[in-house]
Design a protein around this motif. Structure first.
Motif, PDB file in Angstrom:
ATOM      1  N   ARG A 221       0.842  -1.193   0.000  1.00 41.36           N
ATOM      2  CA  ARG A 221       0.000   0.000   0.000  1.00 41.36           C
ATOM      3  C   ARG A 221       0.875   1.240   0.000  1.00 41.36           C
ATOM      4  O   ARG A 221       2.024   1.216   0.430  1.00 41.36           O
ATOM      5  CB  ARG A 221      -0.945   0.019   1.209  1.00 41.36           C
ATOM      6  CG  ARG A 221      -1.968  -1.104   1.186  1.00 41.36           C
ATOM      7  CD  ARG A 221      -2.968  -0.985   2.321  1.00 41.36           C
ATOM      8  NE  ARG A 221      -3.883  -2.099   2.332  1.00 41.36           N
ATOM      9  CZ  ARG A 221      -4.978  -2.177   1.590  1.00 41.36           C
ATOM     10  NH1 ARG A 221      -5.293  -1.182   0.790  1.00 41.36           N
ATOM     11  NH2 ARG A 221      -5.774  -3.223   1.654  1.00 41.36           N
ATOM     12  N   LEU A 226      -3.237   3.505   0.915  1.00 34.15           N
ATOM     13  CA  LEU A 226      -3.799   3.398  -0.427  1.00 34.15           C
ATOM     14  C   LEU A 226      -3.219   2.220  -1.202  1.00 34.15           C
ATOM     15  O   LEU A 226      -2.022   1.956  -1.151  1.00 34.15           O
ATOM     16  CB  LEU A 226      -3.543   4.683  -1.224  1.00 34.15           C
ATOM     17  CG  LEU A 226      -4.192   5.961  -0.718  1.00 34.15           C
ATOM     18  CD1 LEU A 226      -3.816   7.125  -1.623  1.00 34.15           C
ATOM     19  CD2 LEU A 226      -5.705   5.815  -0.633  1.00 34.15           C
ATOM     20  N   THR A 227      -4.085   1.550  -1.936  1.00 31.50           N
ATOM     21  CA  THR A 227      -3.653   0.524  -2.878  1.00 31.50           C
ATOM     22  C   THR A 227      -3.037   1.207  -4.087  1.00 31.50           C
ATOM     23  O   THR A 227      -3.541   2.248  -4.534  1.00 31.50           O
ATOM     24  CB  THR A 227      -4.858  -0.326  -3.319  1.00 31.50           C
ATOM     25  OG1 THR A 227      -5.437  -0.947  -2.164  1.00 31.50           O
ATOM     26  CG2 THR A 227      -4.450  -1.394  -4.316  1.00 31.50           C
ATOM     27  N   THR A 232      -5.708  -0.610  -8.165  1.00 31.94           N
ATOM     28  CA  THR A 232      -7.024  -0.019  -7.928  1.00 31.94           C
ATOM     29  C   THR A 232      -7.900  -0.139  -9.168  1.00 31.94           C
ATOM     30  O   THR A 232      -9.086  -0.497  -9.089  1.00 31.94           O
ATOM     31  CB  THR A 232      -6.876   1.460  -7.536  1.00 31.94           C
ATOM     32  OG1 THR A 232      -6.204   1.545  -6.274  1.00 31.94           O
ATOM     33  CG2 THR A 232      -8.232   2.146  -7.438  1.00 31.94           C
ATOM     34  N   GLN A 264     -16.329   6.645  -4.603  1.00 31.11           N
ATOM     35  CA  GLN A 264     -14.874   6.546  -4.707  1.00 31.11           C
ATOM     36  C   GLN A 264     -14.259   7.834  -5.256  1.00 31.11           C
ATOM     37  O   GLN A 264     -13.205   8.273  -4.800  1.00 31.11           O
ATOM     38  CB  GLN A 264     -14.489   5.361  -5.593  1.00 31.11           C
ATOM     39  CG  GLN A 264     -14.826   3.998  -5.012  1.00 31.11           C
ATOM     40  CD  GLN A 264     -14.018   3.695  -3.773  1.00 31.11           C
ATOM     41  OE1 GLN A 264     -14.390   4.075  -2.665  1.00 31.11           O
ATOM     42  NE2 GLN A 264     -12.905   3.006  -3.931  1.00 31.11           N
ATOM     43  N   TYR A 274      -5.268  11.004  -0.398  1.00 32.34           N
ATOM     44  CA  TYR A 274      -5.113  11.041  -1.855  1.00 32.34           C
ATOM     45  C   TYR A 274      -4.340  12.267  -2.334  1.00 32.34           C
ATOM     46  O   TYR A 274      -4.129  12.433  -3.544  1.00 32.34           O
ATOM     47  CB  TYR A 274      -6.493  11.042  -2.534  1.00 32.34           C
ATOM     48  CG  TYR A 274      -7.229   9.725  -2.462  1.00 32.34           C
ATOM     49  CD1 TYR A 274      -7.037   8.749  -3.436  1.00 32.34           C
ATOM     50  CD2 TYR A 274      -8.125   9.461  -1.433  1.00 32.34           C
ATOM     51  CE1 TYR A 274      -7.732   7.549  -3.386  1.00 32.34           C
ATOM     52  CE2 TYR A 274      -8.814   8.266  -1.363  1.00 32.34           C
ATOM     53  CZ  TYR A 274      -8.618   7.305  -2.348  1.00 32.34           C
ATOM     54  OH  TYR A 274      -9.298   6.113  -2.290  1.00 32.34           O
ATOM     55  N   TYR A 281      -6.056   8.773  -9.300  1.00 37.98           N
ATOM     56  CA  TYR A 281      -7.010   7.819  -8.737  1.00 37.98           C
ATOM     57  C   TYR A 281      -8.409   8.015  -9.324  1.00 37.98           C
ATOM     58  O   TYR A 281      -9.109   7.039  -9.622  1.00 37.98           O
ATOM     59  CB  TYR A 281      -7.040   7.919  -7.210  1.00 37.98           C
ATOM     60  CG  TYR A 281      -5.995   7.057  -6.554  1.00 37.98           C
ATOM     61  CD1 TYR A 281      -6.210   5.701  -6.338  1.00 37.98           C
ATOM     62  CD2 TYR A 281      -4.767   7.596  -6.174  1.00 37.98           C
ATOM     63  CE1 TYR A 281      -5.239   4.907  -5.746  1.00 37.98           C
ATOM     64  CE2 TYR A 281      -3.786   6.804  -5.587  1.00 37.98           C
ATOM     65  CZ  TYR A 281      -4.031   5.456  -5.381  1.00 37.98           C
ATOM     66  OH  TYR A 281      -3.063   4.661  -4.810  1.00 37.98           O
TER      67      TYR A 281
END
Length: 309
Positions: A221, A226-227, A232, A264, A274, A281
């Motif tokens: 992560r 976060l991935t 994602t 999302q 983010y 993303y």
């Protein structure tokens, strides 16, 4: 009752982990009939290292090594691996990545469970995070058949049935393959094991064997929260495809897919985690949604491991 098995190991650019994974199979109390290795076009010297360590096993046929001309992802690798294993006479096929290390009695525990539950044709062990020795991956129960939301099944004194297994030590009979086919090859990564589990549930229950243990590295992560963006994209896209195919209500599934896209994107705009990556993303979520809707599957060259986060 016989218990012959062929483990499939899919690898990409993790040569040291692959060697550990192979050795964990060779050290089993019940020896494998053969080991199928699918190399997703590694360029870190994986092939040379495997030959250096296991040339005798390759020469005598114990290890069946396949170096692919391109990286087709875990999904493609598992599909090909099961096809390769299916060519041989065996009772069971097992699937795992190169970062899954079977404890030495893993297949003995699966064999015992198979003997005690002759009507069950699929088995899932329990994965521990090798860094902290806590459960990291296990079977899941679906809690909502429209959204396909799921939760880890609660560990009990006895083995327990799961709706969803993972490709971290998933073991199933070869006969099952002749009935449901191979794992999907166009997901690239993630949710291919869920799709195969959902198909398999029409034929057999899936039993989680609590004492069958595999050590497994933790999930990568960004900043611990976060991935990675490329993962994602595939995870979001493929889960939408799953809902469209397996949800009890197609209308509810589509509504849920739209809602989750909005949620999302809003999270990417508003959450501090983010920061600095918001646009990337948001684009991954929108691209994943669009591609699922139009059936654009397989590898997307905009979202590849070597592109990093």
């Amino acid at each position: 009752m016989s218990f012959s098995y062929i483990p499939v190991i899919v690898t990409f650019n993790r040569k040291d982990k692959l060697i550990t994974a192979i050795q964990s199979v060779l050290d089993q109390t019940i020896q494998p009939q053969k080991i199928v290795i699918v190399d997703n076009h590694s360029d870190d010297g994986t092939q040379d290292l495997v030959k250096k360590n296991y040339q005798d096993e390759i020469d005598n046929g114990l290890i069946d090594y396949h170096y692919l001309p391109e990286n087709i992802g875990g999904s493609g690798g598992f599909s090909k691996g099961v096809k390769y294993a299916n060519k041989y006479e065996t009772d069971y096929i097992a699937v795992s990545d190169d970062d899954a290390f079977y404890r030495k009695d893993y297949f003995e525990k699966i064999s015992d469970a198979a003997k005690e539950n002759p009507s069950v044709k699929a088995f899932q062990g329990v994965a521990y995070d090798s860094n902290i020795d806590k459960i990291s991956i296990q079977g899941k129960k679906i809690t909502n058949w429209n959204s396909l939301d799921s939760e880890n099944i609660k560990m009990q004194k006895q083995d327990i049935y799961a709706d969803l297994a993972t490709f971290v030590g998933f073991v199933f009979t070869k006969k099952i393959v002749s009935k449901i086919g191979y794992p999907v090859d166009n997901f690239f990564i993630w949710n291919d094991d869920a799709e195969y589990s959902l198909r398999m549930r029409n034929i057999t229950k899936i039993l989680q064997v609590k004492n069958a243990i595999v050590d497994h590295a933790g999930t990568q992560r960004i900043g611990g929260t976060l991935t990675p963006i490329w993962k994602t994209y595939y995870g979001f896209r493929n889960k939408i495809v799953l809902r469209r195919k397996y949800s009890k209500s197609k209308l509810a599934a589509q509504s849920i897919n739209v809602f989750l896209l909005v949620r999302q994107v809003a999270a990417a705009v508003l959450k501090s985690s983010y920061k600095g990556k918001r646009r990337a993303y948001i684009k991954a979520f929108i691209d994943g949604f669009r591609d699922a809707q139009i059936g654009k599957m397989g590898k997307n060259k905009k979202y590849m491991p070597q592109q990093g986060y």
